[in-house]
Write a protein that holds these residues in place. Structure first.
Motif, PDB file in Angstrom:
ATOM      1  N   ASP A 115      50.781  19.429  43.619  1.00  0.00           N
ATOM      2  CA  ASP A 115      51.022  18.385  42.633  1.00  0.00           C
ATOM      3  C   ASP A 115      51.735  17.228  43.330  1.00  0.00           C
ATOM      4  O   ASP A 115      52.909  17.347  43.682  1.00  0.00           O
ATOM      5  CB  ASP A 115      51.881  18.910  41.485  1.00  0.00           C
ATOM      6  N   PRO A 116      51.054  16.099  43.541  1.00  0.00           N
ATOM      7  CA  PRO A 116      51.658  14.993  44.287  1.00  0.00           C
ATOM      8  C   PRO A 116      52.681  14.197  43.470  1.00  0.00           C
ATOM      9  O   PRO A 116      53.404  13.372  44.026  1.00  0.00           O
ATOM     10  CB  PRO A 116      50.447  14.117  44.642  1.00  0.00           C
ATOM     11  N   ASP A 117      52.758  14.442  42.170  1.00  0.00           N
ATOM     12  CA  ASP A 117      53.639  13.657  41.310  1.00  0.00           C
ATOM     13  C   ASP A 117      55.029  14.257  41.153  1.00  0.00           C
ATOM     14  O   ASP A 117      55.860  13.704  40.434  1.00  0.00           O
ATOM     15  CB  ASP A 117      52.998  13.489  39.929  1.00  0.00           C
ATOM     16  N   THR A 118      55.293  15.388  41.795  1.00  0.00           N
ATOM     17  CA  THR A 118      56.600  16.015  41.702  1.00  0.00           C
ATOM     18  C   THR A 118      57.595  15.214  42.538  1.00  0.00           C
ATOM     19  O   THR A 118      57.296  14.808  43.659  1.00  0.00           O
ATOM     20  CB  THR A 118      56.535  17.473  42.205  1.00  0.00           C
ATOM     21  N   LEU A 119      58.781  14.982  41.994  1.00  0.00           N
ATOM     22  CA  LEU A 119      59.784  14.171  42.674  1.00  0.00           C
ATOM     23  C   LEU A 119      60.757  15.033  43.471  1.00  0.00           C
ATOM     24  O   LEU A 119      61.208  16.077  43.000  1.00  0.00           O
ATOM     25  CB  LEU A 119      60.558  13.328  41.654  1.00  0.00           C
ATOM     26  N   SER A 120      61.084  14.574  44.663  1.00  0.00           N
ATOM     27  CA  SER A 120      62.023  15.257  45.540  1.00  0.00           C
ATOM     28  C   SER A 120      63.359  15.452  44.815  1.00  0.00           C
ATOM     29  O   SER A 120      63.774  14.581  44.061  1.00  0.00           O
ATOM     30  CB  SER A 120      62.228  14.412  46.802  1.00  0.00           C
ATOM     31  N   PRO A 121      64.003  16.587  44.974  1.00  0.00           N
ATOM     32  CA  PRO A 121      63.801  17.663  45.934  1.00  0.00           C
ATOM     33  C   PRO A 121      62.910  18.788  45.396  1.00  0.00           C
ATOM     34  O   PRO A 121      62.917  19.886  45.929  1.00  0.00           O
ATOM     35  CB  PRO A 121      65.219  18.178  46.168  1.00  0.00           C
ATOM     36  N   TYR A 122      62.149  18.508  44.351  1.00  0.00           N
ATOM     37  CA  TYR A 122      61.315  19.540  43.741  1.00  0.00           C
ATOM     38  C   TYR A 122      59.890  19.471  44.269  1.00  0.00           C
ATOM     39  O   TYR A 122      59.393  18.398  44.594  1.00  0.00           O
ATOM     40  CB  TYR A 122      61.312  19.411  42.211  1.00  0.00           C
ATOM     41  N   GLY A 123      59.243  20.638  44.314  1.00  0.00           N
ATOM     42  CA  GLY A 123      57.849  20.700  44.725  1.00  0.00           C
ATOM     43  C   GLY A 123      57.088  21.628  43.797  1.00  0.00           C
ATOM     44  O   GLY A 123      57.662  22.547  43.209  1.00  0.00           O
ATOM     45  N   GLU A 124      55.805  21.363  43.635  1.00  0.00           N
ATOM     46  CA  GLU A 124      54.949  22.218  42.815  1.00  0.00           C
ATOM     47  C   GLU A 124      53.620  22.405  43.526  1.00  0.00           C
ATOM     48  O   GLU A 124      52.965  21.442  43.894  1.00  0.00           O
ATOM     49  CB  GLU A 124      54.719  21.600  41.438  1.00  0.00           C
ATOM     50  N   VAL A 125      53.242  23.664  43.701  1.00  0.00           N
ATOM     51  CA  VAL A 125      51.984  23.988  44.361  1.00  0.00           C
ATOM     52  C   VAL A 125      51.366  25.173  43.628  1.00  0.00           C
ATOM     53  O   VAL A 125      52.068  26.095  43.227  1.00  0.00           O
ATOM     54  CB  VAL A 125      52.193  24.268  45.869  1.00  0.00           C
ATOM     55  N   THR A 126      50.047  25.134  43.431  1.00  0.00           N
ATOM     56  CA  THR A 126      49.346  26.202  42.737  1.00  0.00           C
ATOM     57  C   THR A 126      48.372  26.879  43.691  1.00  0.00           C
ATOM     58  O   THR A 126      47.548  26.220  44.323  1.00  0.00           O
ATOM     59  CB  THR A 126      48.580  25.669  41.507  1.00  0.00           C
ATOM     60  N   ILE A 127      48.505  28.193  43.772  1.00  0.00           N
ATOM     61  CA  ILE A 127      47.604  29.010  44.583  1.00  0.00           C
ATOM     62  C   ILE A 127      46.512  29.538  43.660  1.00  0.00           C
ATOM     63  O   ILE A 127      46.814  30.134  42.625  1.00  0.00           O
ATOM     64  CB  ILE A 127      48.368  30.172  45.239  1.00  0.00           C
ATOM     65  N   ILE A 128      45.269  29.321  44.022  1.00  0.00           N
ATOM     66  CA  ILE A 128      44.146  29.849  43.253  1.00  0.00           C
ATOM     67  C   ILE A 128      43.770  31.186  43.879  1.00  0.00           C
ATOM     68  O   ILE A 128      43.453  31.258  45.065  1.00  0.00           O
ATOM     69  CB  ILE A 128      42.934  28.883  43.280  1.00  0.00           C
ATOM     70  N   TYR A 129      43.819  32.220  43.058  1.00  0.00           N
ATOM     71  CA  TYR A 129      43.614  33.586  43.538  1.00  0.00           C
ATOM     72  C   TYR A 129      42.527  34.226  42.683  1.00  0.00           C
ATOM     73  O   TYR A 129      42.635  34.231  41.458  1.00  0.00           O
ATOM     74  CB  TYR A 129      44.938  34.348  43.415  1.00  0.00           C
ATOM     75  N   GLU A 130      41.476  34.714  43.314  1.00  0.00           N
ATOM     76  CA  GLU A 130      40.354  35.294  42.579  1.00  0.00           C
ATOM     77  C   GLU A 130      40.227  36.781  42.871  1.00  0.00           C
ATOM     78  O   GLU A 130      40.392  37.215  44.006  1.00  0.00           O
ATOM     79  CB  GLU A 130      39.051  34.592  42.940  1.00  0.00           C
ATOM     80  N   ALA A 131      39.928  37.544  41.814  1.00  0.00           N
ATOM     81  CA  ALA A 131      39.741  38.990  41.935  1.00  0.00           C
ATOM     82  C   ALA A 131      38.384  39.349  41.341  1.00  0.00           C
ATOM     83  O   ALA A 131      38.055  38.960  40.220  1.00  0.00           O
ATOM     84  CB  ALA A 131      40.847  39.737  41.193  1.00  0.00           C
ATOM     85  N   GLU A 132      37.609  40.077  42.122  1.00  0.00           N
ATOM     86  CA  GLU A 132      36.288  40.536  41.675  1.00  0.00           C
ATOM     87  C   GLU A 132      36.401  42.012  41.313  1.00  0.00           C
ATOM     88  O   GLU A 132      36.910  42.810  42.096  1.00  0.00           O
ATOM     89  CB  GLU A 132      35.289  40.346  42.818  1.00  0.00           C
ATOM     90  N   TYR A 133      35.949  42.358  40.137  1.00  0.00           N
ATOM     91  CA  TYR A 133      36.038  43.750  39.691  1.00  0.00           C
ATOM     92  C   TYR A 133      34.802  44.131  38.885  1.00  0.00           C
ATOM     93  O   TYR A 133      34.061  43.262  38.424  1.00  0.00           O
ATOM     94  CB  TYR A 133      37.310  43.979  38.872  1.00  0.00           C
ATOM     95  N   ASP A 134      34.582  45.433  38.749  1.00  0.00           N
ATOM     96  CA  ASP A 134      33.475  45.888  37.919  1.00  0.00           C
ATOM     97  C   ASP A 134      34.017  46.826  36.840  1.00  0.00           C
ATOM     98  O   ASP A 134      35.120  47.368  36.961  1.00  0.00           O
ATOM     99  CB  ASP A 134      32.378  46.548  38.733  1.00  0.00           C
ATOM    100  N   TYR A 135      33.247  46.957  35.789  1.00  0.00           N
ATOM    101  CA  TYR A 135      33.661  47.784  34.659  1.00  0.00           C
ATOM    102  C   TYR A 135      32.445  48.137  33.828  1.00  0.00           C
ATOM    103  O   TYR A 135      31.369  47.575  33.992  1.00  0.00           O
ATOM    104  CB  TYR A 135      34.707  47.063  33.804  1.00  0.00           C
ATOM    105  N   ILE A 136      32.638  49.110  32.969  1.00  0.00           N
ATOM    106  CA  ILE A 136      31.583  49.500  32.027  1.00  0.00           C
ATOM    107  C   ILE A 136      31.886  48.835  30.703  1.00  0.00           C
ATOM    108  O   ILE A 136      33.010  48.900  30.199  1.00  0.00           O
ATOM    109  CB  ILE A 136      31.520  51.027  31.875  1.00  0.00           C
ATOM    110  N   ARG A 137      30.880  48.186  30.142  1.00  0.00           N
ATOM    111  CA  ARG A 137      31.057  47.473  28.869  1.00  0.00           C
ATOM    112  C   ARG A 137      31.698  48.405  27.843  1.00  0.00           C
ATOM    113  O   ARG A 137      31.299  49.551  27.712  1.00  0.00           O
ATOM    114  CB  ARG A 137      29.720  46.952  28.346  1.00  0.00           C
ATOM    115  N   GLY A 138      32.693  47.896  27.154  1.00  0.00           N
ATOM    116  CA  GLY A 138      33.378  48.684  26.131  1.00  0.00           C
ATOM    117  C   GLY A 138      34.613  49.402  26.665  1.00  0.00           C
ATOM    118  O   GLY A 138      35.415  49.904  25.896  1.00  0.00           O
ATOM    119  N   GLU A 139      34.771  49.422  27.998  1.00  0.00           N
ATOM    120  CA  GLU A 139      35.945  50.062  28.583  1.00  0.00           C
ATOM    121  C   GLU A 139      36.959  49.050  29.070  1.00  0.00           C
ATOM    122  O   GLU A 139      37.982  49.401  29.595  1.00  0.00           O
ATOM    123  CB  GLU A 139      35.546  50.973  29.755  1.00  0.00           C
ATOM    124  N   ASN A 140      36.652  47.772  28.949  1.00  0.00           N
ATOM    125  CA  ASN A 140      37.563  46.759  29.469  1.00  0.00           C
ATOM    126  C   ASN A 140      37.929  45.743  28.425  1.00  0.00           C
ATOM    127  O   ASN A 140      37.222  45.190  27.745  1.00  0.00           O
ATOM    128  CB  ASN A 140      36.929  46.071  30.668  1.00  0.00           C
TER     129      ASN A 140
END
Length: 143
Positions: A118-143
């Motif tokens: 986030d470039p709009d955060t003012l010093s001394p503060y910083g904001e950064v977002t990590i995008i994290y993806e998880a791939e999973y499988d399941y049986i319909r009706g069990e999740n």
């Protein structure tokens, strides 16, 4: 409990194990950064975001599905140089999450796929977002 929830719980649990720099405040609910005390930094918010799903099998008795879910891990830092504090948090979080890419066996593979500052955060503060993806499988009706 759904795999979506189990993965999110494991992410938070893993982040709480980080030592240096140690995230002081790790939550899954939105926060108002201005209301945090200086002692609560760095703070991390884990949020379940988007998900894509598709069928793997078409059998009516065992309809297996695949999901790719995105988690947004937003880090709030306080300190100068701001860029350094953000980079340190990104590095330590991505390295810690890399240790178990199955999130305690709840997904097939999980990985960091992006980092947004986030470039709009003012010093001394910083904001950064990590995008994290998880791939999973399941049986319909069990999740």
């Amino acid at each position: 409990m759904s795999k979506r929830e189990l993965i999110a719980i494991d992410i938070v649990s893993t982040l709480l194990q980080i030592d240096n720099p140690k995230p002081i405040y790790v939550v899954r609910e939105p926060i108002t950064v201005e209301q945090l005390s200086d002692q609560q930094f760095p703070a991390v918010v884990v949020r379940t975001a988007n998900e894509e799903r598709e069928d793997i099998t078409m059998s009516t008795s065992t309809n297996r599905r695949m999901g790719t879910i995105t988690y947004e891990i937003t880090c709030y830092t306080r300190g100068v140089p701001v860029d350094t504090t953000m980079n340190e948090m990104v590095e330590v979080i991505t390295e810690k999450l890399q240790v178990d890419r199955t999130r305690n066996g709840n997904c097939l593979i999980a990985q960091t796929t992006g980092v947004i500052v986030d470039p709009d955060t003012l010093s001394p503060y910083g904001e950064v977002t990590i995008i994290y993806e998880a791939e999973y499988d399941y049986i319909r009706g069990e999740n």
